[in-house]
Write a protein that holds these residues in place. Structure first.
Motif, PDB file in Angstrom:
ATOM      1  N   ALA A 295     -55.266   4.662  37.657  1.00  0.00           N
ATOM      2  CA  ALA A 295     -54.763   3.451  36.988  1.00  0.00           C
ATOM      3  C   ALA A 295     -55.858   2.800  36.156  1.00  0.00           C
ATOM      4  CB  ALA A 295     -54.219   2.468  38.018  1.00  0.00           C
ATOM      5  N   ASP A 296     -57.073   2.771  36.690  1.00  0.00           N
ATOM      6  CA  ASP A 296     -58.189   2.210  35.926  1.00  0.00           C
ATOM      7  C   ASP A 296     -58.435   3.026  34.657  1.00  0.00           C
ATOM      8  OD1 ASP A 296     -58.622   0.196  37.751  1.00  0.00           O
ATOM      9  OD2 ASP A 296     -60.211   1.272  38.828  1.00  0.00           O
ATOM     10  N   GLU A 297     -58.371   4.341  34.777  1.00  0.00           N
ATOM     11  CA  GLU A 297     -58.552   5.202  33.604  1.00  0.00           C
ATOM     12  C   GLU A 297     -57.434   4.973  32.587  1.00  0.00           C
ATOM     13  OE1 GLU A 297     -60.947   7.346  32.460  1.00  0.00           O
ATOM     14  OE2 GLU A 297     -62.088   6.379  34.039  1.00  0.00           O
ATOM     15  N   MET A 298     -56.223   4.782  33.094  1.00  0.00           N
ATOM     16  CA  MET A 298     -55.094   4.526  32.212  1.00  0.00           C
ATOM     17  C   MET A 298     -55.347   3.274  31.397  1.00  0.00           C
ATOM     18  SD  MET A 298     -51.097   4.014  33.342  1.00  0.00           S
ATOM     19  CE  MET A 298     -51.564   2.859  34.627  1.00  0.00           C
ATOM     20  N   ASP A 299     -55.828   2.215  32.043  1.00  0.00           N
ATOM     21  CA  ASP A 299     -56.126   0.965  31.356  1.00  0.00           C
ATOM     22  C   ASP A 299     -57.308   1.126  30.390  1.00  0.00           C
ATOM     23  OD1 ASP A 299     -54.391  -1.121  31.669  1.00  0.00           O
ATOM     24  OD2 ASP A 299     -55.766  -2.363  32.799  1.00  0.00           O
ATOM     25  N   ASN A 300     -58.303   1.906  30.787  1.00  0.00           N
ATOM     26  CA  ASN A 300     -59.470   2.108  29.928  1.00  0.00           C
ATOM     27  C   ASN A 300     -59.129   2.866  28.656  1.00  0.00           C
ATOM     28  OD1 ASN A 300     -61.133   0.786  31.734  1.00  0.00           O
ATOM     29  ND2 ASN A 300     -61.778   2.665  32.768  1.00  0.00           N
ATOM     30  N   ASN A 301     -58.064   3.651  28.704  1.00  0.00           N
ATOM     31  CA  ASN A 301     -57.668   4.459  27.542  1.00  0.00           C
ATOM     32  C   ASN A 301     -56.681   3.751  26.634  1.00  0.00           C
ATOM     33  OD1 ASN A 301     -59.322   6.624  28.244  1.00  0.00           O
ATOM     34  ND2 ASN A 301     -57.775   7.436  29.632  1.00  0.00           N
ATOM     35  N   LEU A 302     -56.267   2.543  27.004  1.00  0.00           N
ATOM     36  CA  LEU A 302     -55.351   1.773  26.135  1.00  0.00           C
ATOM     37  C   LEU A 302     -56.135   1.175  24.982  1.00  0.00           C
ATOM     38  CD1 LEU A 302     -53.154  -0.141  28.744  1.00  0.00           C
ATOM     39  CD2 LEU A 302     -52.508   1.815  27.345  1.00  0.00           C
ATOM     40  N   PRO A 303     -55.512   1.057  23.796  1.00  0.00           N
ATOM     41  CA  PRO A 303     -56.205   0.421  22.670  1.00  0.00           C
ATOM     42  C   PRO A 303     -56.447  -1.045  22.974  1.00  0.00           C
ATOM     43  CG  PRO A 303     -53.943   1.028  22.085  1.00  0.00           C
ATOM     44  CD  PRO A 303     -54.175   1.516  23.469  1.00  0.00           C
ATOM     45  N   GLN A 304     -57.571  -1.517  22.554  1.00  0.00           N
ATOM     46  CA  GLN A 304     -57.948  -2.919  22.803  1.00  0.00           C
ATOM     47  C   GLN A 304     -57.441  -3.823  21.725  1.00  0.00           C
ATOM     48  OE1 GLN A 304     -59.357  -4.001  25.595  1.00  0.00           O
ATOM     49  NE2 GLN A 304     -59.462  -1.945  26.399  1.00  0.00           N
TER      50      GLN A 304
ATOM     51  N   GLU B  81     -55.822   6.415  52.562  1.00  0.00           N
ATOM     52  CA  GLU B  81     -56.903   5.756  51.828  1.00  0.00           C
ATOM     53  C   GLU B  81     -57.332   6.594  50.618  1.00  0.00           C
ATOM     54  OE1 GLU B  81     -59.582   2.717  50.997  1.00  0.00           O
ATOM     55  OE2 GLU B  81     -58.091   2.704  52.583  1.00  0.00           O
ATOM     56  N   ALA B  82     -57.430   7.903  50.804  1.00  0.00           N
ATOM     57  CA  ALA B  82     -57.817   8.786  49.697  1.00  0.00           C
ATOM     58  C   ALA B  82     -56.765   8.773  48.592  1.00  0.00           C
ATOM     59  CB  ALA B  82     -58.038  10.205  50.210  1.00  0.00           C
ATOM     60  N   THR B  83     -55.500   8.774  48.984  1.00  0.00           N
ATOM     61  CA  THR B  83     -54.416   8.712  48.001  1.00  0.00           C
ATOM     62  C   THR B  83     -54.475   7.407  47.232  1.00  0.00           C
ATOM     63  OG1 THR B  83     -53.011  10.134  49.359  1.00  0.00           O
ATOM     64  CG2 THR B  83     -51.913   8.774  47.702  1.00  0.00           C
ATOM     65  N   LYS B  84     -54.675   6.304  47.960  1.00  0.00           N
ATOM     66  CA  LYS B  84     -54.765   4.994  47.314  1.00  0.00           C
ATOM     67  C   LYS B  84     -55.927   4.959  46.334  1.00  0.00           C
ATOM     68  CE  LYS B  84     -56.854   1.420  48.960  1.00  0.00           C
ATOM     69  NZ  LYS B  84     -57.382   0.266  49.638  1.00  0.00           N
ATOM     70  N   ASP B  85     -57.082   5.437  46.757  1.00  0.00           N
ATOM     71  CA  ASP B  85     -58.264   5.429  45.884  1.00  0.00           C
ATOM     72  C   ASP B  85     -58.033   6.266  44.625  1.00  0.00           C
ATOM     73  OD1 ASP B  85     -59.554   3.798  47.703  1.00  0.00           O
ATOM     74  OD2 ASP B  85     -60.764   5.411  48.572  1.00  0.00           O
ATOM     75  N   ALA B  86     -57.429   7.436  44.789  1.00  0.00           N
ATOM     76  CA  ALA B  86     -57.176   8.307  43.637  1.00  0.00           C
ATOM     77  C   ALA B  86     -56.196   7.657  42.665  1.00  0.00           C
ATOM     78  CB  ALA B  86     -56.638   9.659  44.105  1.00  0.00           C
ATOM     79  N   MET B  87     -55.170   7.016  43.210  1.00  0.00           N
ATOM     80  CA  MET B  87     -54.193   6.351  42.340  1.00  0.00           C
ATOM     81  C   MET B  87     -54.821   5.165  41.610  1.00  0.00           C
ATOM     82  SD  MET B  87     -50.730   6.453  44.678  1.00  0.00           S
ATOM     83  CE  MET B  87     -49.705   5.624  43.441  1.00  0.00           C
ATOM     84  N   GLU B  88     -55.652   4.408  42.316  1.00  0.00           N
ATOM     85  CA  GLU B  88     -56.309   3.267  41.678  1.00  0.00           C
ATOM     86  C   GLU B  88     -57.288   3.728  40.601  1.00  0.00           C
ATOM     87  OE1 GLU B  88     -57.852   1.069  45.004  1.00  0.00           O
ATOM     88  OE2 GLU B  88     -55.994  -0.095  45.187  1.00  0.00           O
ATOM     89  N   ASP B  89     -58.004   4.810  40.864  1.00  0.00           N
ATOM     90  CA  ASP B  89     -58.914   5.352  39.846  1.00  0.00           C
ATOM     91  C   ASP B  89     -58.138   5.807  38.613  1.00  0.00           C
ATOM     92  OD1 ASP B  89     -61.046   4.856  41.527  1.00  0.00           O
ATOM     93  OD2 ASP B  89     -61.275   6.959  42.163  1.00  0.00           O
TER      94      ASP B  89
END
Length: 92
Positions: free
Chosen positions: A83-92, A73-81
């Protein structure tokens, strides 16, 4: 216990599908991998519990299974976080 996991996984899947339209393909791939890792950990934990149920190792098996599930669960949460950061850093 397995029924609750199935219901929880179904609810999580439905929520993920609702949000998937907003995510990049990369984020979705990372989240899919994260979910697979968590599910593999749960299957491993279930196997340990099944193997030790009704034996002198039952308590130790449950503790080991709980630790494996928590790590998954901790691994999944860290990977999802991440991934969210990766998407947040993409140009809009």
């Amino acid at each position: 216990m397995k029924t609750f996991r199935i219901l929880g996984a179904s609810a999580l899947f439905a929520s993920a599908m609702a949000l998937a339209a907003c995510d990049s393909a990369q984020e979705n791939a990372v989240e899919d991998s994260a979910e697979a890792i968590d599910e593999a950990a749960e299957m491993q934990a279930d196997s340990i519990e099944d193997a030790t149920d009704g034996t002198g190792m039952e308590e130790a098996g449950e503790a080991q299974a709980d630790a494996i599930e928590a790590e998954g669960e901790a691994t999944k949460d860290a990977m999802e976080d991440a991934a969210d950061e990766m998407d947040n850093n993409l140009p809009q």
